[in-house]
Design an enzyme around this catalytic site. Sequence first.
Site, mmCIF file in Angstrom:
data_model
loop_
_atom_site.group_PDB
_atom_site.id
_atom_site.type_symbol
_atom_site.label_atom_id
_atom_site.label_comp_id
_atom_site.label_asym_id
_atom_site.label_seq_id
_atom_site.Cartn_x
_atom_site.Cartn_y
_atom_site.Cartn_z
ATOM 1 N N GLU A 1 -2.031 -98.109 41.035
ATOM 2 C CA GLU A 1 -2.307 -96.995 42.372
ATOM 3 C C GLU A 1 -3.071 -97.632 43.056
ATOM 4 O O GLU A 1 -4.296 -98.044 42.722
ATOM 5 C CB GLU A 1 -2.740 -95.767 41.542
ATOM 6 C CG GLU A 1 -1.712 -95.093 40.517
ATOM 7 C CD GLU A 1 -2.425 -93.876 39.771
ATOM 8 O OE1 GLU A 1 -3.377 -93.766 40.000
ATOM 9 O OE2 GLU A 1 -1.479 -93.377 38.822
ATOM 10 N N GLU B 1 -11.473 -84.535 35.211
ATOM 11 C CA GLU B 1 -10.604 -84.735 33.993
ATOM 12 C C GLU B 1 -10.874 -86.113 33.177
ATOM 13 O O GLU B 1 -10.998 -87.283 33.977
ATOM 14 C CB GLU B 1 -9.184 -84.834 34.607
ATOM 15 C CG GLU B 1 -8.064 -84.928 33.606
ATOM 16 C CD GLU B 1 -7.010 -85.846 34.195
ATOM 17 O OE1 GLU B 1 -6.643 -86.774 33.222
ATOM 18 O OE2 GLU B 1 -6.318 -85.653 35.357
ATOM 19 N N SER C 1 -5.531 -86.135 30.005
ATOM 20 C CA SER C 1 -4.259 -85.290 29.989
ATOM 21 C C SER C 1 -3.489 -85.354 28.950
ATOM 22 O O SER C 1 -3.076 -86.410 28.615
ATOM 23 C CB SER C 1 -3.657 -85.847 31.408
ATOM 24 O OG SER C 1 -2.855 -84.854 31.731
ATOM 25 N N ARG D 1 -14.153 -93.517 32.050
ATOM 26 C CA ARG D 1 -14.613 -92.436 32.367
ATOM 27 C C ARG D 1 -15.465 -91.455 31.721
ATOM 28 O O ARG D 1 -16.489 -90.545 32.068
ATOM 29 C CB ARG D 1 -13.157 -91.479 33.043
ATOM 30 C CG ARG D 1 -13.256 -90.697 33.962
ATOM 31 C CD ARG D 1 -12.021 -89.903 34.450
ATOM 32 N NE ARG D 1 -11.339 -90.750 35.152
ATOM 33 C CZ ARG D 1 -10.244 -90.411 35.956
ATOM 34 N NH1 ARG D 1 -9.923 -89.087 35.796
ATOM 35 N NH2 ARG D 1 -9.467 -91.087 36.783
ATOM 36 N N ARG E 1 -2.459 -99.415 35.653
ATOM 37 C CA ARG E 1 -2.049 -98.294 36.659
ATOM 38 C C ARG E 1 -1.771 -98.999 38.283
ATOM 39 O O ARG E 1 -3.083 -99.244 38.640
ATOM 40 C CB ARG E 1 -2.782 -97.202 36.890
ATOM 41 C CG ARG E 1 -2.835 -96.462 35.402
ATOM 42 C CD ARG E 1 -1.518 -95.635 35.187
ATOM 43 N NE ARG E 1 -1.525 -95.116 33.741
ATOM 44 C CZ ARG E 1 -1.973 -93.880 33.455
ATOM 45 N NH1 ARG E 1 -2.424 -92.958 34.323
ATOM 46 N NH2 ARG E 1 -1.811 -93.318 32.180
ATOM 47 N N ARG F 1 -13.644 -92.923 40.618
ATOM 48 C CA ARG F 1 -12.969 -92.580 39.053
ATOM 49 C C ARG F 1 -11.587 -93.588 38.851
ATOM 50 O O ARG F 1 -11.171 -93.232 37.722
ATOM 51 C CB ARG F 1 -12.973 -91.250 38.742
ATOM 52 C CG ARG F 1 -11.920 -90.436 39.499
ATOM 53 C CD ARG F 1 -11.814 -88.942 39.217
ATOM 54 N NE ARG F 1 -10.921 -87.931 39.634
ATOM 55 C CZ ARG F 1 -10.527 -87.220 39.303
ATOM 56 N NH1 ARG F 1 -11.089 -86.452 38.382
ATOM 57 N NH2 ARG F 1 -9.702 -86.474 39.904
ATOM 58 N N HIS F 2 -11.162 -94.072 39.526
ATOM 59 C CA HIS F 2 -9.917 -94.815 39.370
ATOM 60 C C HIS F 2 -9.917 -96.441 39.180
ATOM 61 O O HIS F 2 -10.813 -96.943 39.898
ATOM 62 C CB HIS F 2 -8.776 -94.538 40.456
ATOM 63 C CG HIS F 2 -8.140 -93.168 40.341
ATOM 64 N ND1 HIS F 2 -8.971 -92.308 41.373
ATOM 65 C CD2 HIS F 2 -7.244 -92.590 39.921
ATOM 66 C CE1 HIS F 2 -8.282 -91.047 40.909
ATOM 67 N NE2 HIS F 2 -7.119 -91.426 39.994
#
Length: 463
Positions: A237, A386, A389, A437, A235, A243-244
């Site tokens: 991002e 989360e 998903s 996670r 990812r 948490r990323h």
Amino acid sequence: MADDRVLIRIKDLTEEKADEVVWVRGRIHTSRAKGKQCFLVLRQQQFNVQALVAVGQHASKQMVKFAANINKESIVDVEGVVRKAYQKIGGCTQQDVELHVQRIYVISLAEPRLPLQLDDAVRPEVEGEEDGRATVNQDTRLDNRVIDLRTSTSQAVFRLQSGICQLFRETLIHKGFVEIQTPKIISAASEGGANVFTVSYFKSSAYLAQSPQLYKQMCICADFEKVFCIGPVFRAEDSNTHRHLTEFVGLDMEMAFNYHYHEVVDEIADTLVQIFKGLQERFQSEIQTVNKQFPCEPFKFLEPTLRLEYCEAVAMLREAGVEMGDEEDLSTPNEKLLGRLVKEKYDTDFYILDKYPLAVRPFYTMPDPVNPKNSNSYDMFMRGEEILSGAQRIHDPQLLTERAQHHGIDLEKIKAYIDSFRFGAPPHAGGGIGLERVTMLYLGLHNVRQTSMFPRDPKRLTP
């Protein structure tokens, strides 16, 4: 060392071995000379034992001096007699026995200066603050990861994480799933978004896969019915949060269903419950080791898993003073608050949110046939964060095309995805779980970098 010698594991040095002559390989964790004696602590993964080198029949003064001067973290082979301890040996996992050394060989000598001390790296931060002793910050740990991974805490974290993968695989195979391997180099962004890593691919460009979703769905269309995969997910991002990560391990599953997508939701939830139960049964030692440094309440879950509809969650948040619209997505602070509210009301750390607003879900999400503002989609949460998903996927190419246009997605870029449903596709659903996670939240840790062996984030690409 002669070929006929058998090395004994430190964890197997118990009272049953008393008075036996054994060979042990380990690292020098600490050494302390006292007169004609030298006390060593030998470490092997998360286990350690006290070893005594004393002047006598089998050891000279020179041997005691030699042992005392071996650098910490050096690897040694030791021959010695297992002796019962007169009293419990604090600070060692093998508290009832010690090793009386007769011979010692240095197999690999460590440099004299270490970038961090392992005792400092396992000290709870609160203890360090209280008595002024050193603790090791996260960047120092990650810069010297090969040393940090030797600590009892890191050993426990990653052995438990290995258990999560093993339990995930065991559970799904038992349920009739087929494990698949999907491409990680793809021709178009797998979710139609911009947050992808572009790589040079001969005379053109390719992308690192954001998800194995397309290929999972293609396998469902190819009549595999139930599939799962474990592999890296990328990812792009620029998220520097607790948490990323830009690369993480995805535990992904997809399955066809007969009557309702809740068949899939229940299967995913039960898989996670079986993982939680397996961790409780098989990894208590690792859990307790981590808790010594990072105290945390035991992870709680219900059977069957608590499932709330999104509108119920919004109502709980509003009752707690949060202002948010019916079709507004959950912010991170609201996720955490909801987790606390659910824990207070239902006494569980694990729950499902179902029927998300269609407006906040990806284009391939199946709309709710009863309420067009909602969708047949769901998230799963651990300790208010989360971890999965998922959704029922649109398997009708015409509806999928309409939803993609509604989201302003270039149809040419997702042509292969839409075309995969043109030759008959069963209704199906699935989801993806972030391994790091899940590990973090199960153990109650505070940063996903603690549960990524060699983390990748916007600021870290080494080691």
